[in-house]
Structures are given as structure tokens and as C-alpha cells.
Design an enzyme around this catalytic site. Structure first.
Site, PDB file in Angstrom:
ATOM      1  N   GLU A   1       0.810  -1.226   0.000  1.00  0.00           N
ATOM      2  CA  GLU A   1       0.000   0.000   0.000  1.00  0.00           C
ATOM      3  C   GLU A   1       0.843   1.276   0.000  1.00  0.00           C
ATOM      4  OE1 GLU A   1      -2.831  -0.549   3.201  1.00  0.00           O
ATOM      5  OE2 GLU A   1      -3.711  -2.282   2.210  1.00  0.00           O
TER       6      GLU A   1
ATOM      7  N   GLU B   1      -5.429  -8.260  -0.969  1.00  0.00           N
ATOM      8  CA  GLU B   1      -5.814  -8.074   0.436  1.00  0.00           C
ATOM      9  C   GLU B   1      -7.237  -7.574   0.464  1.00  0.00           C
ATOM     10  OE1 GLU B   1      -3.144  -5.933   3.208  1.00  0.00           O
ATOM     11  OE2 GLU B   1      -4.970  -5.323   4.280  1.00  0.00           O
TER      12      GLU B   1
END
Ligand SMILES: *[C@@H]1O[C@H](CO)[C@@H](O)[C@H](O)[C@H]1NC(C)=O
Ligand SMILES: *[C@@H]1O[C@H](CO)[C@@H](O)[C@H](O)[C@H]1NC(C)=O
Ligand SMILES: *[C@@H]1O[C@H](CO)[C@@H](O)[C@H](O)[C@H]1NC(C)=O
Ligand SMILES: *[C@@H]1O[C@H](CO)[C@@H](O)[C@H](O)[C@H]1NC(C)=O
Ligand SMILES: *[C@@H]1O[C@H](CO)[C@@H](O)[C@H](O)[C@H]1NC(C)=O
Ligand SMILES: *[C@@H]1O[C@H](CO)[C@@H](O)[C@H](O)[C@H]1NC(C)=O
Ligand SMILES: *[C@@H]1O[C@H](CO)[C@@H](O)[C@H](O)[C@H]1NC(C)=O
Length: 686
Positions: free
Chosen positions: A177, A252
Site C-alpha cells: 500500500e 488483500e
């Protein structure tokens, strides 16, 4: 936005009031299924699992990984520890410093080994959240200043997995991320190939879809990246991602409390990530909620295991929702085409169908999760209703002659309706390829030609108990480099080191530099390791501590009522007793940042080496002592009212801790410490 669907004729046929859905491989197959998995890490999410009693620990691992038993996961993703806070704690790097290399730290090696033991076909996937400071090459915010340094660091982790643990890593990601960097990705591919790790596939970029456009523009990047992995895609994809021709993953997803609401959401995304977004793998954050409940995102795992001291654990409904797909498919199976086995139900809900590569076996999964509890879909899908309905399913192509299908069923109960989880029902008879199905709300059905399902079970685990209020650890029974049991490091990296003298094993804070961090947690340049029961208010805690023999931290501390961990650790409040042996001063502060000092003063009696430090909070007073001598006794600050106990260092640098003791405040004077109450279980690795 909704591409491709419009290209495929919607073939559902209405006969009377019953809609017929064809399941047909003769029109061609669609994408390869890449498996359903869970994520250990990001960060420290499996911490408390490691030192469970062996019996319960093996049971838990069976529920997660054993084929045809529980969740039967097909992929395990783990954090490549980066010495930095990555949500629920820090995970150790295999290279704290450029000259340091060690493949025995932490527990991800162990989680992977246990998963492989149960399922040799499980795929392994590693991803860094953070990087040790030296990778930043002077930059605390980027690992990309020297891409060959960063790539070589990751390749070493993959080589170490093989060399020290016989684990073959299948997939590697870029930076969780956080921004990707094309020269880094190209360098990583080059170095993997150089080390003959050509079978290791790159997933990029564990963030949004942005990399799709770069892949379309840059043919070198296109050949380096095998899979586009995005986080929390809300079940949808974008046109440029489809255009790349790459496999698309939700690498995810979920991140929801594991009750029936979470399970309903998990059921929906397992189907709809493919139905709406053509994503062929979905990974749950996290694998198992095995971190103290007072840390962020309590319970966001497929199941929960947070009491190694009692052995209690809880198999939660997402385990059985996972089983509906994983027990009846294999990686490499193919999805049928949209409209010919994959789609939305007219009455709400969705269905997917997968076939084995030899076209002999078929599995159909249908869900009717009602959307008012779509908590885990971010961004949320537009609301739509789901209604009870009767449908007809028409098997065609290779499956036209099937006579019966095995049936597994779940219903998630809400507001008093009953829950059924992964029940085997009588096989359904199929006549001329046709069968009817009446469905209610919040149900999952698996129809399959495979007679392999099993709802695994073990007798109930021991009853739940709070963290013991007598607790002692001398750190003498661990293997070197292990992380001490039950301590949940929030900043810094603690490992057991044998110092050789009478102290033998001690718990050492090993980090000497600020990491290339994942969040702001490290901003104070201090470390902290917490343990115990967050509900404690009055408590006694004691430890021997010293500054490191070399590269020492400036100070050390003991603390109680520590109110939080995670990425906001820099805002932590509590009662912190800092000592600075070199300056012979102490500070009692109400927060980790020392913005609120309660009292401070000189401590001429402090030793240069080991000091026994204690903190007693009892009946409105906090008392601090060094080597048995009381240093202060002052009023307890108004807030926080309760919290963990813990210890740490002021500044980066080495510090050692030994003979750590927690006692119930009201009994600490009695000296009735009972060694039978010592609760420590040393896991056997490898
Ligand atoms: C990058 O790091 C490597 C060591 O991994 C070193 O040999 C090389 O000189 C560095 N490159 C630059 C541009 O600093
Ligand atoms: C890769 O494999 C080739 C052929 O087996 C071998 O010659 C070479 O040394 C290997 N390279 C590395 C870095 O292991
Ligand atoms: C479900 O039933 C309600 C009430 O009859 C109706 O308004 C709604 O359109 C239905 N939804 C679907 C998806 O069929
Ligand atoms: C349960 O009932 C409450 C109160 O009627 C309602 O607000 C809530 O949406 C219901 N929850 C579910 C999941 O149906
Ligand atoms: C912590 O260390 C970093 C990196 O050395 C530095 O930039 C920062 O100012 C330090 N923060 C504090 C509060 O000292
Ligand atoms: C202490 O720091 C120096 C300089 O960074 C380093 O060379 C040395 O190896 C370190 N020693 C230990 C034990 O970490
Ligand atoms: C501490 O011990 C006393 C006396 O044994 C007991 O009453 C009390 O519940 C204990 N406190 C905690 C927090 O366990």
C-alpha cells in the site's frame, strides 16, 4: 465501467416464474482460478498463536490449512518483516543492518512451515510493509534510492526461505500500500532470474489499480509483472487492468470482525470479486486474529486465537464460508464464462462455477448475502435487495449427463434466525441436466461432483481465562533470536540473546536506526514492547534492565496502563518510568513522548550495568523503585485508567531486559509468587 459483461449475452432463461441458469463449458472457459488465502502479518497478526500449547496450536493450524478439514487455504501470504510497526506490531527483518543476516527471527517462517506440512500444494507469497533503515540509504521514507540494494534484500529473504526452511516462495510483492517504482520492479525481476528464481512470480502493486496503465505503456514492466494485485477493490476492476491480460487478484481484502456479518461479507466477495471484477484470488486480512484485542482491528481474522495462556480459541464462521470454495476447488481450475456459470442472480446474490482442468469435476458456489451488512466492501457496492427465490440450474456441455451433485449448505443467522455452517445435505438429483433450488437469504450453497468435503472438528478447547496476574520470564529457555512469548512489540525489535554471564538469555532491543517505516508510529524514535491484560489498572511490574554493552540506547523504561499500540503508538499514554543511567536521572511521564512529566529527579544509586526497576500502581499511588530503593511515590494520574504493562527504550539502540515479573498489586508484598503459575510455552520451530 462494467466491461465485458455487456459483450456476453445474458443467457438466463425465464420459464414460468422460475429462472433457469445454464452451467456450460461448451461455450469456452474463462479465467484460471488462483486460490483463496489468508495473510499473516501486516503486522504481527499471528503473534499470540506461536506460543499456544502444542495440542491447541496444531488444531488451530488444521482449521486453517489442512485440506478438506476447515478453511483449507490455498495461498498463504506473509509479511517480510521490516523492523517497523505495520498495524498490530513490528515484525523483525532478516537484515537489521547491511552486515546482519539471520533467518530464525519472528514466526512467519514457522507459520509457512506449518502450512506446508499440512498442504504441500499451498502457495507462498511474501510482501514487505517496511524496510530496515539502511535500505533507505539515508531516506527514512523510501526504499528505492538504491533499487539493487532493495531488490537484493528481498531476494535474500527468498533464498533464505529455501536454504534455512526449505520453503519455496511462489509470489513476491513490491511494497504494501505504498508507491511502486518501475526501476525497482525491473531490478527485482532481473535479480530473481539471475538467482534462478524464475518460478517466483511478481504481484504488483498491493495497492490500487494504477499500475495497470504503466503495464500497458511499458512492455518491460509488462513482462516483469505476472499478477496485478489490488487491495479492497470493492469487487470491481477497471478497463485498463482487463486490457493488460494479466491475472487480477484481490491480494488483500475483508478486514472485518469475524462474526456472521463479517462472514456474510466474506461470502459475497469470494464470489463477486470474480463475478464483478474477474479477480481470481482473494486473500483475507488477516489469516487469524492472534493479537491482543486492545490493539487495532480486533477480531479481523478468519478465526480468533488470543489466549496462549489458557489454550482457548474460537473457530469463527468465516472459516466455514471459506470451505465452501476451497474444499471443492484447486488452484488451476477454470472459471466458466459469465452467463454460462458465473453471474448475478436476478433476485440478488451471485453464483460462480469452476471446472477441473480435465473437465471431469464441477463446483458451483451460490451466495444470497443481503446487502445491508456489506461492511467489508470498500468502496461499498450500490445497495440492492436480495430476495428468497426458486431457481433452476441447467447443466450442459461436459456436465449434461451428471446424475447427482453433492451439496454443502450454510445459513448465517441474524437477529435470532438460526445459523448453520457448512452442513452436508443429501445430494441433489439431476434429471436431464436440470435441478431446482429454493433459496432463502444469507445462504451459501456448494454443488459439486467431488465427494471430498469434511467439516473438521476437535473437542472444545480449554475455557477462556484472562492473562495470568502472576507472570515471570527469565528468557533462558528460548533459542537465540526468538521473539519472547506474549510480548507484543509495537516499536523496535526484541529478540532473545544469550549474553553468556549469569544472566544467560535476555530480551534485547536490537534496532539501532529508524526504519523506512510503514506508518508514523516510529516518529518518536523510541521502542516499546507491551504484554498482559489491557484491563489492568492496579498492578506490579518489575524487570532487570541495562543499556546495551555497545551501541546503547539513551535510556530504558518500565510502564503500566499503556493505553494503545499500532500506528498511533506515538500517541500512547500510560505511566512510564524512564531511567537514564549515564545521566543518573529518571523521568516519570504520563505519555510515551514525555510531553507530560509527572515527576523527575536524580538517581545517584543507579548502576552502569544491570538495574532492577519496579513500578507499583496501587490504591491511587504509583511507586517506583530501583534496586529495591524507592525513588518516588506519587498520585496516579487520572488517565489512562487501565492498560498493558511493558518496557522499552528511549532512542534507538541496544538495551537488555531480564527476569521480567508481573504480580497482582494487592499480593506483591506477600512474596507468594508461585512458580507453577509461570506461563510460557516455547514453540518448537522447523
Ligand atoms: C547500491 O548498493 C549496492 C550494494 O547493494 C552498491 O554496490 C552500489 O554501489 C549502490 N549503488 C549506488 C548508485 O549507490
Ligand atoms: C543458475 O543455474 C545455472 C544452471 O544450472 C548455474 O550454472 C548457475 O550457477 C545458477 N546461478 C545461481 C546464481 O545460482
Ligand atoms: C425484492 O422484493 C422486493 C419486494 O417485492 C422488490 O421491490 C425488489 O425489487 C426485489 N429485489 C430483487 C433483486 O428481486
Ligand atoms: C437486526 O435488527 C435490527 C433492528 O430491527 C436492524 O436494524 C438490523 O438491520 C438487523 N440486522 C440484520 C443483519 O438484519
Ligand atoms: C527521529 O529520527 C528521524 C530520523 O533520524 C528524524 O528525522 C526525526 O526528527 C526524529 N524524531 C524525533 C522526535 O527526534
Ligand atoms: C555498533 O555500530 C557500529 C556502527 O554502526 C557497527 O559497525 C557495529 O557493528 C555495531 N555493533 C553491534 C554489536 O551492533
Ligand atoms: C488480586 O488478588 C486479590 C487477592 O488474591 C484478588 O481478590 C484480586 O481479584 C486480584 N486481582 C486481579 C486483578 O486479579
Amino acid at each position: 465501467m462494467m466491461l465485458t459483461l455487456s459483450l456476453i449475452a445474458f443467457i438466463a432463461v425465464v420459464s414460468g416464474r422460475t429462472i433457469t441458469y445454464p452451467i456450460d463449458d461448451s461455450v469456452g472457459l474463462e479465467r484460471r482460478f488462483d486460490g483463496i488465502g489468508g495473510l499473516s502479518g501486516g503486522g504481527a497478526t499471528s503473534k499470540l498463536l506461536v506460543n499456544y500449547p502444542k495440542k491447541q496450536r496444531d488444531e488451530i493450524l488444521d482449521y486453517l490449512f489442512k485440506p478438506n478439514f476447515g478453511a483449507s487455504l490455498q495461498i498463504l501470504k506473509v509479511e517480510i518483516g521490516g523492523d517497523s510497526q505495520s498495524t498490530d506490531g513490528t515484525e523483525a527483518s532478516h537484515m537489521h543492518e547491511p552486515w546482519d543476516e539471520n533467518y530464525q527471527r519472528g514466526y512467519e517462517w514457522w507459520v509457512m512451515t506449518e502450512a506446508k506440512k499440512r498442504n504441500p500444494n499451498i502457495k507462498l507469497y511474501g510482501l514487505p510493509w517496511a524496510w530496515p533503515g539502511w535500505i533507505g540509504d539515508g531516506s527514512p521514507i523510501s526504499p528505492y534510492k538504491n533499487v539493487s540494494m532493495a531488490a537484493s534484500y528481498i531476494v535474500k529473504w527468498i533464498l533464505g526461505a529455501k536454504q534455512y526452511h526449505n520453503l519455496a516462495i511462489d509470489y513476491v510483492g513490491i511494497w504494501n500500500e505504498r508507491p511502486y517504482n518501475i526501476p525497482y520492479i525491473l531490478m527485482l525481476r532481473k535479480m530473481l532470474d539471475f538467482h534462478n528464481l524464475t518460478s517466483v512470480r511478481i504481484v504488483a502493486s498491493d495497492s490500487g489499480w494504477a499500475i495497470s496503465d504503466d503495464i500497458l505503456r511499458d512492455s518491460q514492466l509488462a513482462s516483469a509483472v505476472d499478477i496485478i494485485g489490488v487491495h479492497y477493490p470493492g469487487t470491481t476492476t477497471i478497463a485498463s487492468a482487463m486490457k493488460t491480460g494479466k491475472q487480477l487478484w484481490s491480494s488483500e481484502d475483508y478486514s472485518t470482525f469475524n462474526d456472521n456479518v463479517g462472514a456474510g461479507c466474506w461470502a459475497r466477495i469470494l464470489n463477486q470479486n470474480y463475478v464483478n471484477g474477474f479477480m481470481t484470488s482473494t486473500l483475507s486480512w488477516n489469516l487469524i486474529a492472534s493479537y491482543y484485542n486492545a490493539l487495532p482491528f480486533a477480531g479481523d481474522g478468519l478465526m480468533t486465537a488470543i489466549e496462549p495462556w489458557s489454550g482457548f480459541y474460537s473457530v469463527r464462521s468465516p472459516i466455514w464460508i471459506t470451505a465452501h470454495t476451497t474444499q471443492f476447488t484447486q488452484i488451476g481450475w477454470m472459471y466458466l464464462r459469465h452467463g454460462a456459470g458465473v453471474g448475478k442472480l436476478e433476485s440478488g446474490g451471485s453464483y460462480v462455477s469452476l471446472v477441473s482442468p480435465d473437465s471431469k469435476d464441477l463446483t458451483i458456489i451460490i451466495e444470497t448475502m443481503s446487502h445491508d451488512h456489506s461492511v467489508c466492501i470498500r468502496p461499498a457496492l450500490p445497495p440492492y435487495t436480495v430476495n428468497a427465490t426458486t431457481i433452476e440450474i441447467q447443466l450442459k456441455g461436459s456436465f449434461a449427463k451428471v446424475k447427482e451433485l453433492y451439496l454443502w449448505y450454510s445459513k448465517l443467522g441474524f437477529n435470532g434466525t438460526q445459523t448453520s455452517l457448512f452442513e452436508q445435505r443429501k445430494p441433489v438429483a439431476v434429471t436431464n441436466g436440470l435441478f431446482k433450488l429454493s433459496m432463502g437469504l444469507d445462504e451459501v450453497y456448494t454443488f459439486t461432483t467431488l465427494n471430498v468435503g469434511q467439516k473438521g472438528s476437535y473437542p472444545s478447547p480449554p475455557v477462556s481465562k484472562p492473562f495470568p496476574d502472576y507472570y515471570f520470564d527469565d528468557f533462558n529457555t528460548y533459542r537465540s533470536n526468538m521473539e519472547p512469548s506474549n510480548f507484543a512489540q509495537q516499536l523496535g525489535v526484541y529478540e532473545v540473546v544469550d549474553v553468556g554471564d549469569a544472566h544467560r538469555g535476555v530480551m534485547r532491543q536490537t534496532m539501532q536506526h529508524h526504519p523506512v517505516a510503514w506508518c508514523k508510529a516510529e516518529n518518536l524514535n523510541v521502542t516499546i514492547n507491551v504484554i498482559g491484560n489491557h484491563k489492568w489498572s492496579d498492578i506490579y511490574v518489575e524487570a532487570e534492565m541495562r543499556l546495551g554493552p555497545v551501541n546503547a540506547s539513551d535510556g530504558v523504561f518500565l510502564a503500566a496502563r499503556i493505553d494503545q499500540g499500532g500506528c498511533y503508538t506515538f500517541k500512547t499514554k500510560g505511566i512510564f518510568f524512564f531511567i537514564y543511567p549515564n545521566k543518573q536521572i529518571y523521568v516519570l511521564a504520563n505519555d510515551l513522548a514525555q510531553t507530560q512529566t509527572i515527576i523527575k529527579g536524580n538517581i545517584p544509586q543507579v548502576q552502569k550495568g544491570w538495574n532492577k526497576v519496579s513500578l507499583l500502581i496501587e490504591m491511587g499511588k504509583v511507586t517506583g523503585s530501583i534496586n529495591g530503593q524507592q525513588i518516588f511515590k506519587v498520585d496516579v494520574p487520572k488517565k489512562p485508567k487501565n492498560g498493558f504493562v511493558g518496557l522499552g527504550t528511549d532512542s534507538w539502540g541496544i538495551a537488555d531486559f531480564d527476569n521480567f515479573l508481573i504480580k497482582n498489586a494487592s499480593s506483591h508484598q506477600a512474596n507468594n509468587f508461585n512458580r507453577n503459575n509461570i506461563l510460557r510455552f516455547v514453540p518448537k520451530h522447523g
